[in-house]
Scaffold this motif. Structure first.
Motif: not given
Length: 450
Positions: A320-321, A324, A327, A362, A377, A382, A386
């Motif tokens: 997830l990071e 972010r 992207t 982001h 996260f 999120p 996000w």
């Protein structure tokens, strides 16, 4: 684009469009095509939450960089704002979900959702692991090499097996067609469609030739699977689509299925592979993150051996990071169909496009956004800002598939290889047209674990 030459856009007669640059529409167009992230970043700093541009392909456009405005757009009635025009159906075909809007889009998504959720996804996990192990056999050890291309092969082979339910020589031609087609299509997608046919040597002519070859191969595969006496027992995506019917009992045409499969093969491997390349680029520069990932992956193995549910919270946080901080797809858009559309304090006229800058969300909506910090996260859902998969009714239908695939591929590599850390500067962002990848391909040094 030089900021000192940007003048304020006069307000519309109603005074309700966001401001924006007015000088040199050609400069706006060239800047957006060649360096859209840099241009959008500059204009965001100058104008704030929304600004108006005249863009190639999309025409007059409002760009949004605020999560509340993005949420409002994504949640809007599809009779008021619909699919951005033109869209990726120029590349993927008129039967693709990208081409559909309003009720037609909703009906198609209902058919596409089952193969990408629940039990279906669990059936694909073994494929993800097998393809990672098969690809990794010939990785060079002890020397730097880029992870992007191996990730492209893993994700392409995985989606091919998930779609067609088997591997073999009949898929070799698709392995030959899809990668160059995706690369060329990604670059052409941000350019206007030419008004005339320039022949096979022109990029759009080459795309047409790839499509002819694809239709020939996939048409035969669809006919073979449709005639399979065991079709009802198959769990591959093609079989699920062939068995699916709309509410009125009708089925998708084979032409539409071919377009949807092309969408899955194209969108289902480039963006996932690009994100994975960024994951390896990021963790090789953050030793503490890498150490925690390795410990978690080893713990997963112990949990599996004892029959316990595996824990992957930190690995998910890293993915997830990465989505972010790096992207891969940087905007999602809509087209205004209503006479006017209220967007916050603005009124956007019919015929305008509205683009949400995902990469700006982001950056702007997270504390210390330049710091790579998966802990933001851990234990948290999120936030609204996000949005790597877009939002609303057009959110990527394969988001769960992609997330599970990235999780399994990363876990498999961590269990079988040691990743060397480096103090080298992070790789620069490179535009492939639609997707953004590490400029040097996400280079790492690996050693095999005992």
């Amino acid at each position: 684009m030089n900021e000192v030459t940007i003048a304020e856009r006069p307000e519309s007669p109603a005074g309700l469009l966001p401001p924006g640059p007015t000088r040199s529409g050609a400069l706006q167009a060239v800047g957006f095509v060649l360096a859209r992230r840099r241009v959008v970043g500059r204009l965001t700093r100058k104008y704030g939450e929304a600004f108006t541009l005249k863009l190639p392909v999309f025409g007059p456009t409002v760009v949004v960089t605020d999560p509340q405005l993005a949420k409002q757009l994504f949640a809007a009635n599809t009779d008021d704002v619909g699919n951005i025009q033109p869209n990726l159906s120029r590349i993927l075909g008129p039967g693709s979900v990208f081409a559909l809007d309003r009720a037609d889009h909703k009906r198609r998504r209902r058919l596409l959702t089952p193969p990408f959720h629940g039990k279906s996804i669990r059936n694909y996990e073994k494929i993800f692991e097998e393809e990672t192990l098969r690809e990794s056999v010939n990785w060079p050890l002890g020397q730097e090499f880029p992870m992007l291309e191996p990730m492209m092969r893993i994700t392409l082979n995985a989606i091919l097996r998930a779609v067609f339910g088997a591997d073999g020589a009949h898929l070799d031609e698709l392995r030959e067609i899809i990668p160059p087609w995706v690369t060329l299509g990604s670059r052409c997608a941000t350019l206007p469609t030419p008004k005339r046919d320039y022949g096979r040597w022109h990029p759009w002519g080459r795309l047409a030739e790839y499509r002819r070859r694809y239709d020939s191969v996939v048409g035969r595969l669809i006919e073979d699977v449709a005639a399979d006496p065991h079709l009802a027992d198959r769990d591959d995506i093609l079989a699920l689509l062939l068995r699916s019917t709309y509410e009125d009992g009708t089925a998708m045409s084979h032409t539409d299925i071919a377009d949807e499969l092309l969408t899955l093969l194209a969108a289902g491997h480039e963006t996932t592979a690009s994100t994975l390349a960024w994951v390896f680029e990021r963790i090789s520069r953050h030793p503490e993150v890498l150490a925690e990932l390795v410990a978690e992956a080893d713990g997963d193995g112990a949990s599996e051996a004892t029959g316990n549910v595996q824990a992957n919270e930190y690995r998910q946080a890293v993915i997830l990071e990465t989505q972010r901080a790096r992207t891969v797809i940087d905007f999602a858009g809509r087209h205004v169909y209503a006479p006017t559309f209220e967007l916050g304090k603005w009124i956007v006229p019919q015929g305008y496009s509205i683009i949400v800058s995902l990469s700006q969300l982001h950056v702007l909506e997270f504390d210390d956004p330049q710091r790579f910090d998966p802990d933001r996260f851990v234990g948290n859902r999120p936030p609204l800002a996000w949005v790597p998969y877009g939002g609303g009714t057009r959110r990527c239908v394969g988001a769960v598939f992609a997330n599970v695939e990235m999780d399994v591929v990363l876990r498999t590599v961590l269990r079988h290889f040691t990743i060397a850390t480096t103090s080298a500067p992070g790789e620069k962002v490179h535009s492939r047209g639609v997707a953004f990848t590490p400029k040097r391909g996400g280079r790492v040094v690996l050693a095999r674990r005992n």
